[in-house]
Write a protein that holds these residues in place. Sequence first.
Motif, PDB file in Angstrom:
ATOM      1  N   UNK A  80       0.834  -1.213   0.000  1.00 26.66           N
ATOM      2  CA  UNK A  80       0.000   0.000   0.000  1.00 26.66           C
ATOM      3  C   UNK A  80       0.865   1.257   0.000  1.00 26.66           C
ATOM      4  N   UNK A  81       0.285   2.329  -0.552  1.00 27.89           N
ATOM      5  CA  UNK A  81       0.900   3.667  -0.489  1.00 27.89           C
ATOM      6  C   UNK A  81       0.278   4.447   0.655  1.00 27.89           C
ATOM      7  N   UNK A  82       1.103   5.218   1.307  1.00 30.03           N
ATOM      8  CA  UNK A  82       0.579   6.151   2.302  1.00 30.03           C
ATOM      9  C   UNK A  82       0.025   7.355   1.539  1.00 30.03           C
ATOM     10  N   UNK A  83      -1.290   7.557   1.652  1.00 36.57           N
ATOM     11  CA  UNK A  83      -1.955   8.661   0.945  1.00 36.57           C
ATOM     12  C   UNK A  83      -2.019   9.920   1.787  1.00 36.57           C
ATOM     13  N   UNK A  84      -2.083   9.728   3.084  1.00 42.32           N
ATOM     14  CA  UNK A  84      -2.119  10.866   4.012  1.00 42.32           C
ATOM     15  C   UNK A  84      -1.597  10.364   5.340  1.00 42.32           C
ATOM     16  N   UNK A  85      -0.868  11.200   6.040  1.00 50.05           N
ATOM     17  CA  UNK A  85      -0.257  10.728   7.284  1.00 50.05           C
ATOM     18  C   UNK A  85      -0.404  11.719   8.413  1.00 50.05           C
ATOM     19  N   UNK A  86      -0.840  11.227   9.562  1.00 54.33           N
ATOM     20  CA  UNK A  86      -0.810  11.970  10.830  1.00 54.33           C
ATOM     21  C   UNK A  86       0.100  11.223  11.793  1.00 54.33           C
ATOM     22  N   UNK A  87       1.035  10.453  11.224  1.00 55.04           N
ATOM     23  CA  UNK A  87       1.927   9.594  12.007  1.00 55.04           C
ATOM     24  C   UNK A  87       3.360  10.058  11.752  1.00 55.04           C
ATOM     25  N   UNK A  88       4.120  10.251  12.819  1.00 52.23           N
ATOM     26  CA  UNK A  88       5.454  10.835  12.697  1.00 52.23           C
ATOM     27  C   UNK A  88       6.395   9.988  11.835  1.00 52.23           C
ATOM     28  N   UNK A  89       6.183   8.648  11.812  1.00 49.69           N
ATOM     29  CA  UNK A  89       7.123   7.770  11.108  1.00 49.69           C
ATOM     30  C   UNK A  89       6.812   7.601   9.626  1.00 49.69           C
ATOM     31  N   UNK A  90       5.675   8.102   9.160  1.00 48.44           N
ATOM     32  CA  UNK A  90       5.287   7.879   7.771  1.00 48.44           C
ATOM     33  C   UNK A  90       4.919   9.185   7.100  1.00 48.44           C
ATOM     34  N   UNK A  91       5.255   9.246   5.802  1.00 43.70           N
ATOM     35  CA  UNK A  91       4.865  10.429   5.043  1.00 43.70           C
ATOM     36  C   UNK A  91       4.154  10.003   3.764  1.00 43.70           C
ATOM     37  N   UNK A  92       3.408  10.904   3.210  1.00 39.42           N
ATOM     38  CA  UNK A  92       2.686  10.627   1.970  1.00 39.42           C
ATOM     39  C   UNK A  92       3.660  10.116   0.908  1.00 39.42           C
ATOM     40  N   UNK A  93       3.266   9.024   0.232  1.00 36.43           N
ATOM     41  CA  UNK A  93       4.121   8.460  -0.801  1.00 36.43           C
ATOM     42  C   UNK A  93       4.937   7.274  -0.341  1.00 36.43           C
ATOM     43  N   UNK A  94       5.026   7.073   0.970  1.00 33.39           N
ATOM     44  CA  UNK A  94       5.736   5.881   1.450  1.00 33.39           C
ATOM     45  C   UNK A  94       5.045   4.620   0.934  1.00 33.39           C
ATOM     46  N   UNK A  95       5.863   3.594   0.658  1.00 33.81           N
ATOM     47  CA  UNK A  95       5.326   2.297   0.241  1.00 33.81           C
ATOM     48  C   UNK A  95       5.502   1.340   1.421  1.00 33.81           C
ATOM     49  N   UNK A  96       4.433   0.628   1.786  1.00 31.18           N
ATOM     50  CA  UNK A  96       4.519  -0.255   2.956  1.00 31.18           C
ATOM     51  C   UNK A  96       3.917  -1.632   2.658  1.00 31.18           C
ATOM     52  N   UNK A  97       4.413  -2.608   3.411  1.00 29.33           N
ATOM     53  CA  UNK A  97       3.797  -3.929   3.465  1.00 29.33           C
ATOM     54  C   UNK A  97       2.814  -3.866   4.624  1.00 29.33           C
ATOM     55  N   UNK A  98       1.549  -4.222   4.360  1.00 32.13           N
ATOM     56  CA  UNK A  98       0.516  -4.080   5.389  1.00 32.13           C
ATOM     57  C   UNK A  98      -0.335  -5.344   5.439  1.00 32.13           C
ATOM     58  N   UNK A  99      -1.303  -5.327   6.320  1.00 32.98           N
ATOM     59  CA  UNK A  99      -2.247  -6.451   6.398  1.00 32.98           C
ATOM     60  C   UNK A  99      -3.638  -5.835   6.441  1.00 32.98           C
ATOM     61  N   UNK A 100      -3.913  -5.031   5.385  1.00 30.38           N
ATOM     62  CA  UNK A 100      -5.104  -4.186   5.410  1.00 30.38           C
ATOM     63  C   UNK A 100      -6.300  -4.803   4.700  1.00 30.38           C
ATOM     64  N   UNK A 101      -6.153  -6.016   4.128  1.00 33.67           N
ATOM     65  CA  UNK A 101      -7.309  -6.761   3.662  1.00 33.67           C
ATOM     66  C   UNK A 101      -7.813  -6.372   2.283  1.00 33.67           C
ATOM     67  N   UNK A 102      -8.986  -6.938   1.969  1.00 31.09           N
ATOM     68  CA  UNK A 102      -9.551  -6.829   0.635  1.00 31.09           C
ATOM     69  C   UNK A 102     -10.293  -5.495   0.472  1.00 31.09           C
ATOM     70  N   UNK A 103      -9.555  -4.407   0.389  1.00 31.64           N
ATOM     71  CA  UNK A 103     -10.213  -3.108   0.255  1.00 31.64           C
ATOM     72  C   UNK A 103      -9.242  -2.098  -0.353  1.00 31.64           C
TER      73      UNK A 103
END
Lengths: 344, 344
Positions: A80-103
């Motif tokens: 997944x791409x980070x589309x918007x971030x309110x988290x200090x460790x992530x910024x918009x555009x970051x690419x991550x491995x996640x477990x965010x499911x079928x959505x």
Amino acid sequence: MSQSKTTNRRIVLASRPHGAPTANNFRLEQSPLPTPAAGQVLLRTTHLSLDPYMRGRMSDAPSYAAPVAVGEVMVGGTVARVEASQHADYKTGDLVLAYSGWQDYALSNGDGLTKLDANMGQPSYALGLLGMPGFTAYMGLLDIGQPKAGETVVVAAASGAVGSVVGQIAKLKGCRVIGIAGGADKCRYVVEELGFDACIDHRSADFPQQLAAACAKGIDVYFENVGGAVFDAVLPLLNTGARVPVCGLIAHYNASSLPPGPDRLSLLMGTLLKKRIRMQGFIIFDDYGHRYPEFFKDMSAWIAAGKMKYREDIVDGLENAPQAFIGLLEGKNFGKLVVRVGEA
Amino acid sequence: MSQSKTTNRRIVLASRPHGAPTANNFRLEQSPLPTPAAGQVLLRTTHLSLDPYMRGRMSDAPSYAAPVAVGEVMVGGTVARVEASQHADYKTGDLVLAYSGWQDYALSNGDGLTKLDANMGQPSYALGLLGMPGFTAYMGLLDIGQPKAGETVVVAAASGAVGSVVGQIAKLKGCRVIGIAGGADKCRYVVEELGFDACIDHRSADFPQQLAAACAKGIDVYFENVGGAVFDAVLPLLNTGARVPVCGLIAHYNASSLPPGPDRLSLLMGTLLKKRIRMQGFIIFDDYGHRYPEFFKDMSAWIAAGKMKYREDIVDGLENAPQAFIGLLEGKNFGKLVVRVGEA
């Protein structure tokens, strides 16, 4: 039907399957895009991994993980791409491995996210060769199977995401490697592309005889991810001291009752005893999570050296995930099944 | 009928049993005493060990060891005196651990003999606590079972030669130990004499419920030497990450066919997978022969410190070995079954 910037599509479990899942067990829902609160990121799915274990999550029979509740989004590993971030460790555009499911979209507080190289060439590899299936193959074969040079290793579902990696690592370790796959095309690929010593089509009428002929010196390691008739053919060929990592039993996932008798439970235990066999189930991240860096280092080196062939079966569009998953349980995919949900 | 100085009595396999052995499967024969040639010793049996594995040797079904041929002497571990020696390493009067079978006398070229203290107080202990059964208990529990303090260990045939030692070692390691035995007398002995935390009578009508109640936190290690209905009760209680050393399956040894269905082979494999269980068969001297000194040192120390209780069921006279063995398979013995064949 492609990703929207304002609407989240999600595939939920509509009802629990009895036997093989059907399209009716899934439902596509739409909802407004969620907004990240403080400490959260908004993720946009680019790739969704489809894997056999998900069949287990659709049932409420006791298992190692909680079932998906009816009405809830289906679980699954994603890139997944980070589309918007309110988290200090992530910024918009970051690419991550996640477990965010079928959505399409999901919120995350960062738990369970792994940062990927934002410009990596094939992000979907993080769901396969360098992800859960590759890690599963690596630890199950090397830690439980403990193959020695010259031994015979048999791998079922040999063209699949896990089996293809098991066999290639076993070849790197100097073993004789026999694959089992469904159909001539897959068998040809396993031998010609992946470099296995042989591959037997389990759909052949004389499959047990062919397997026995290919394993003239018996089987020292059987990497189990199938069960059913494949295991029945393997069992009498296991050598004294054989090791059997039990990674999956896809042949049984759709079963709604036990098969008829005779009851071979005692036959299996008697074989383990007489042949001093070790059989061990494992759940990759529960058992081996702490050894992921070791895997990642070895596998990255093998990929860089051109020693790992890998095939993906890419399906376009989240809406096609249910049908692709149903086909996976029937062996219709050829290579690691991944849904391209949106642009990388 | 006692040992003669001129005649060798030997019990041979008269015919292969179908199901439970009967007296007709054995035959007592007499022959002149053999004379040792150069490099040989003449052994006189003082004690013969009777063990469940011998049932396997009576059948010609494939197994880990060759069957006894019809007409040949039954195999078995023995304690024996050297009566005459043409072998440089042995002299008359030496006491040895041998594998000379169900007979008064045997020749040996020294292979497989282990010298014992010629004046040891209880030579029969070399067939039990300090011999194959004790070694089996020690390695199976510690190397495969790997019990940790606070875990629940369940041992079937808990009053027997192997089970009694498994449970006592598990107690020394700080585990909660639940025995399973047949009948109130054995269960009382297991708790009151051996110091297990509880012992369940598998003949009770509500045995599965009693076992579940005694294992409120599930089972972490199950030392399997029984199979059958006992294992059926254990299987649903196994914890995630449980270890199951498979040492024996006495409930199945007399079976001439598989039990009726449903076929629970896939149920067992599915349980191993979901609960990440390790199940491993072992044959003690094949797998662990090189570690005997380590066992001998630990066990000798435990015996010297008064930490090991041990019970023998001594039967007098070689001619009574067949009936005693038949009873062993029915659970009629109480403690390690040994035949006193002649004076020590």
